[in-house]
Design a protein around this motif. Structure first.
Motif, PDB file in Angstrom:
ATOM      1  N   ASP C 504       0.822  -1.193   0.000  1.00 28.74           N
ATOM      2  CA  ASP C 504       0.000   0.000   0.000  1.00 28.74           C
ATOM      3  C   ASP C 504       0.862   1.252   0.000  1.00 28.74           C
ATOM      4  O   ASP C 504       0.590   2.216  -0.709  1.00 28.74           O
ATOM      5  CB  ASP C 504      -0.921  -0.036   1.228  1.00 28.74           C
ATOM      6  N   TRP C 513      -2.845   8.566  -6.997  1.00 27.41           N
ATOM      7  CA  TRP C 513      -4.172   8.540  -6.406  1.00 27.41           C
ATOM      8  C   TRP C 513      -4.468   9.888  -5.750  1.00 27.41           C
ATOM      9  O   TRP C 513      -3.582  10.516  -5.194  1.00 27.41           O
ATOM     10  CB  TRP C 513      -4.224   7.432  -5.349  1.00 27.41           C
ATOM     11  N   LEU C 626      -7.509   4.243  -1.558  1.00 24.34           N
ATOM     12  CA  LEU C 626      -6.545   3.490  -2.355  1.00 24.34           C
ATOM     13  C   LEU C 626      -6.328   2.109  -1.750  1.00 24.34           C
ATOM     14  O   LEU C 626      -6.324   1.103  -2.465  1.00 24.34           O
ATOM     15  CB  LEU C 626      -5.224   4.251  -2.420  1.00 24.34           C
TER      16      LEU C 626
END
Lengths: 182, 99, 785
Positions: C504, C513, C626
């Motif tokens: 991540d 993002w 995200l």
């Protein structure tokens, strides 16, 4: 000439005349050396070659004297002429070379050797000429005394000296081992 | 006295010695030629010793004389051995090192 | 001079002076095993395991000391490097720009090696003044920075290996070697010793009774020693030495069973492929050596890169050269082909070397010289660069390939390549901590997966073929199954397992993002990263299904492995669960009510932010959306794969791949537009292309690229001759290598035939040649000078 001055404490710088004399002396010796050396490598007689070698060695001893290295000159005469040359003559005898001249002493393709040594000389001559074109020895240079040489061997150069001693011993044993009949 | 006169004499002797080593067939003569080379080196050493007023040159010339003695001793022993085995000291015939 | 600083500075713990012991112990263990084990009649692991455990303990002590040290430094705000403080000649004269701009508090960390010289050469006043200004700056930094300025400098202990004139101004330099302890090296120290310990224990069972048991343990020790040596190196030249040493160990261990030709070929391939990169490594290091004013010192190089004393063009060229080295060692695309083949070695070795530690050497190199890469590639504010692109292509390309492997270890190998691509991608987009953190978590779960695969193969008569010899193993070996599933989950990025957090952060770091400000907007790498995230979940699901579900397709009755194998698995599985919590995003930590200091703990320890040898990187802001999307992508892929195999199983209990009955689905899949199905469709046509030359442009292109471009020489043979894809694979690789080897052999023997004539054995001729050559060379020498 210089040997005559051996016992003086300080030697005066050489005068021009003296230098001229020494130079002449040197060139004569050099001529003798080169001629004898050339004869040595071209003669057809092994014993003659040994005798020419004697001339070369003696002449080189003379060059040492000119350069003020009397002890080296004496050693040259003693060891080279007295021992090595005799040893070589023994070698000639033990291998039953003919005392007279022989036809078959040289390699057929001599030009290769000639070429190599001429090239070698060209290279060395060029670099010597480039490097020391007109460098002169100091006219006041002093002969190197045997006492100093001895002291230097046994202080500064003691390790190489010992190494040479061991080498001689090894060579002695090696020569015996190799040549022994068994 | 030029330094070069000694050095050139040395160079000439050296090259004659090389010529001898390369052209002589007789083992003893090859050894003699090697003596020439060693002498040429000695002249160099002594000449530079005188030039630099340094004893090292002469000392090492002496060492080389000693080494030359050793070399002749061993060299002659080898020549004798070759002679004994082959009844000839022609070094051109000795090709045991052929790979 | 130093009193200005030393007043309330925190001194580094003494353990940092002794870290050199860690590689030394392993090197000693190597020698003892090699020389003494057989003679003393002591089993090799009696020497290796205590040594590696001692190293682990030392590494942990070092790590805790580092944690304590860095928190002390953060509190006092002072920084003291181990030796005298100051700058090199360059940094002392002109203050490092980095710490002049007061906005970003920066501390110069280059310790002066010639500190004493300054007193002599009359430069003292200028230097003192510089330092005064510097100290004022530092106090400012302490007031402003909230711990950013409180990152400790690397603790360096150097000895001069040899001196080449000393003063760089005169064209000389001192070549130093030593240890460099900072967050990054401590982290790797722990990882390497930890995995190595478990692999040692595991190996006592796995290679029990092997014909070269002693040799095996000796090389495990040597490998660990070299890796630790490399990790701790303080100069680039030392890094190269360690780098080559691990390469040699890898070669020896891949070819451990060298009696079988494929194994020795694989070892050769690994070695030769790495040589390609090593040329880049050498050139890059030499460029940096001269660019940094004749020094191999890593900290100096980095500092000069940050301060702009080395031009960006130089850094770019050096960075590209080093990139070649990274590509070969860390299996990046184009040069990755050796890594799957390296699976020919014993499985614990694959776990240790080809998954967890050695292959991350390239990533470590990037991290070590991060300033060079960061500045050289212009990562800050960029949209794409060589590193991010290479990493992105690798993580997707290798992920695709992982789908079509039948060999469980090869799936894991491609997965490793893919994850290494991820790390490189992370570093390429400027997410330094994310890359390092992924290195950390990946080492744990990938080691677990490899050791699990070894355990499975141990049960299945040493076969690695999932399709032929496995299936339904969950009933027979529950411990292996559960640990494998946990590690797979971690790899696939299922929250809250380790891989989720690190992956991540990488995606966040790409800065695409909404709301995640990174160093730039790396759209393409971000897309690659998302694709790879989905694929990872997909192919791991496939592996789990083929291995542990369905019916057992092998022969005999499989059995659970012994405790020496399962214990490391369990430890690693536990690690795979918890490792991720070391670097949770701060907003998340605050939301679930934990103390704020738990967030980004890893980053605080590892990232040397705010010091002069580290570039000023921006950190992305974590984004919940995200994380959710990436997780859903992974779960979706896993779900699709799962259903596919379930449907397959319903039709035929022994089926492992698409059969004719399912071909009817293909037009449907062709028509599909989602990324996952498209990948899926690629997968089958890819298999088809390898198997029978079936059509499918995309698959063929992938096949062509992966096989023929890389192994171009034997392209034609590969296209026509072979029945199954795997055989094509081996054939091509071996053909290419054999060809090269044979050609070199032929040229050597041809040259030998020519030169042979010269070998008459006549001494005179030799003498002639010698003198002639000497004369000629002397002539050349004279002419040249």
């Amino acid at each position: 000439m210089m040997s005559l001055l051996l016992f003086a404490q300080e030697i005066e710088p050489l005068t021009n005349t003296e230098q001229w004399v020494i130079n002449t002396f040197f060139y004569v010796i050099a001529l003798v050396t080169v001629v004898a050396a050339l004869k040595m490598v071209t003669t057809n007689n092994v014993v003659h070659a040994a005798l020419y070698l004697l001339i070369v060695l003696a002449a080189v001893a003379a060059v040492y004297i000119i350069l003020g290295a009397e002890f080296a000159a004496a050693t040259q005469v003693l060891v080279y002429i007295g021992a090595i040359l005799v040893l070589l003559l023994f070698g000639v005898m033990l291998t039953r070379a003919k005392i007279g001249s022989e036809d078959d002493l040289n390699y057929d393709q001599r030009w290769i050797g000639g070429l190599v040594s001429v090239v070698l000389f060209a290279v060395m001559g060029y670099s010597l000429w480039e490097g020391f074109e007109d460098t002169k020895l100091d006219p006041a240079f002093q002969p190197q005394r045997t006492g100093d040489v001895a002291e230097s061997i046994f202080t500064q150069y003691i390790v190489p000296f010992e190494a040479v001693s061991v080498l001689l011993l090894a060579a002695l044993i090696g020569a015996v081992v190799v040549a022994r009949r068994d | 006295m030029y330094l070069n006169q000694f050095l050139f004499l040395s160079a000439v002797l050296f090259c004659i010695g090389v010529y001898g080593v390369l052209t002589r067939k007789n083992g003893v003569l090859v050894l003699m030629s090697i003596e020439l080379i060693l002498n040429a080196v000695n002249i160099n050493l002594v000449a530079f010793g005188a030039f630099n007023a340094d004893l090292g040159g002469q000392v090492f010339a002496l060492f080389i004389i000693a080494v030359a003695a050793a070399e002749v001793g061993v060299g002659l022993a080898i020549v004798l051995l070759i002679y004994r085995n082959r009844r000839s000291i022609d070094v051109t015939e000795a090709d045991l090192m052929k790979g | 001079m130093l009193s200005l600083f030393a007043a309330d500075a925190v001194s580094a713990p003494a353990i940092f002076d002794w870290v050199w012991l860690i590689p030394a112990i392993m090197a000693g263990s190597f020698l003892t095993i090699l020389l003494g084990s057989k003679r003393l009649k002591v089993p090799a692991h009696f020497i290796g395991i205590p040594a590696v455990i001692a190293c682990l303990v030392l590494a942990l002590v070092t790590a805790f000391s580092w944690i304590g040290y860095s928190s002390d430094v953060a509190h006092s705000g002072e920084v003291k490097s181990e030796e005298s403080f100051g700058g090199t000649a360059e940094t002392a004269g002109a203050p490092v720009p980095g710490f002049v701009d007061a906005g970003a508090p920066t501390v110069a960390c280059v310790e002066s090696k010639h500190g004493d010289d300054y007193d002599d050469d009359g430069d003292h006043d200028a230097f003192g003044a510089g330092e005064l200004a510097f100290s004022g700056e530092l106090e400012l930094a302490v007031e402003e920075g909230e711990g950013g300025g409180g990152t400790p400098c690397p603790v360096i202990n150097d000895v001069t290996w040899f001196s080449n004139g000393g003063d760089p101004e005169d064209g000389g330099s001192d070549i130093t070697v030593g240890t460099l302890v900072d967050g990054q090296s401590v982290m790797l120290l722990v990882v390497v010793t930890f995995i190595s310990t478990l692999v040692h224990i595991y190996s006592t069972d796995y290679v029990n009774g092997d014909r070269r048991y002693t040799h095996y343990f000796a090389f495990l020790s040597l490998f660990t020693a070299s890796m630790l040596f490399m990790v701790l190196s303080s100069s680039t030249i030392q890094l190269i030495v360690g780098w080559e040493l691990v390469g040699v160990c890898s070669f020896a261990l891949i070819g451990h069973w060298w009696e079988e030709k494929p194994n020795s070929d694989a070892a050769l391939k690994a070695f030769l492929t790495n040589r390609v990169g090593d040329i880049g490594l050498l050139i890059g290091m030499i460029i940096l050596y001269f660019a940094a004013g004749k020094t191999f010192d890593i900290t100096t190089i980095n500092t000069m890169a940050v301060s702009g004393e080395i031009s960006q063009n130089t850094l770019l060229v050096a960075g590209l050269c080093l990139m070649a080295a990274v590509m070969s060692k860390s299996g990046q695309f184009v040069l990755h082909t050796w890594l799957p083949d390296a699976m020919a070695g014993p499985t614990p070795v694959s776990a240790l070397i080809h998954a967890a530690t050695m292959v991350v050497a390239g990533v470590y190199l990037i991290g070590r010289l991060y300033a060079v890469f960061f500045i050289g590639f212009g990562i800050s504010g960029g949209t794409l660069n060589a590193m991010a692109l290479v990493g992105g292509i690798t993580c997707v390309g290798a992920g695709l390939l992982a789908f079509v492997q039948a060999d469980i270890k090869k799936v894991l190998a491609y997965s490793t390549v893919s994850q290494l691509g991820y790390m490189v991608l992370a570093l390429g987009v400027g997410a330094y901590t994310a890359g390092m953190f992924h290195l950390f978590t990946h080492a744990i779960f990938k080691a677990c997966l490899f050791l699990g695969a070894g355990s499975v193969s141990h049960a299945c008569h040493h076969s690695f073929d999932m399709k032929a010899d496995m299936g339904g193993l969950r009933k027979f070996m529950p411990k292996t199954f559960w640990t494998f599933v946990i590690a797979s989950g971690a790899l696939a990025g299922i929250p809250p397992l380790a891989g989720f957090w690190s992956k991540d952060e990488i995606l966040v770091g790409a800065g695409v993002w909404a709301g995640t400000d990174g160093n730039g907007t790396f759209t393409l790498p971000f897309i690659f990263g998302m694709m790879a995230a989905a694929m990872t979940a997909g192919y791991m699901t496939r592996v789990i299904w083929l291995t542990f579900f369905g019916d057992y397709r092998g022969h005999g009755v499989p059995h659970e492995s012994g405790p020496r194998i399962t214990t490391p698995l369990i430890i690693l599985a536990v690690g795979s669960v918890f490792a991720g919590f070391l670097n949770m995003p701060k907003p998340f930590v605050e939301k679930i009510g934990l103390p704020s200091s738990w967030g980004l703990w890893f980053e605080h320890q590892v990232e040397p932010a705010g010091i002069g040898s580290f570039p000023a990187i921006d950190h992305g802001k974590p984004s919940f959306s995200l994380a959710i999307v990436a997780t859903l992508l992974g779960l979706g892929a896993a779900f699709l794969v799962w259903n596919y195999y379930k449907a397959l199983y319903a039709k035929d209990h022994k089926a492992t791949e698409v059969t004719d009955g399912l071909m009817s689905k293909i037009p449907l899949l062709k028509a599909g537009h989602t990324m996952l199905t498209e990948k899926y469709y690629l997968d089958h046509l890819y298999t088809g292309a390898i198997a029978g030359g079936t059509k499918g442009p995309l698959a063929r292109a992938a096949y062509w690229f992966n096989q023929n471009v890389l192994d171009k020489t034997v392209d034609t043979a590969g296209k026509t001759a072979v029945a199954t894809g795997r055989f094509v694979y081996k054939y091509i690789d071996q053909g290419a290598i054999d060809g090269a080897v044979n050609a070199s052999g032929a040229s050597a023997s041809g040259g030998g035939q020519v030169l042979r004539r010269l070998q008459t054995g006549r001494v005179r001729q030799y003498a002639t040649l010698m003198f002639g050559a000497a004369a000629l060379m002397a002539a050349v020498f004279i002419v040249a000078i």
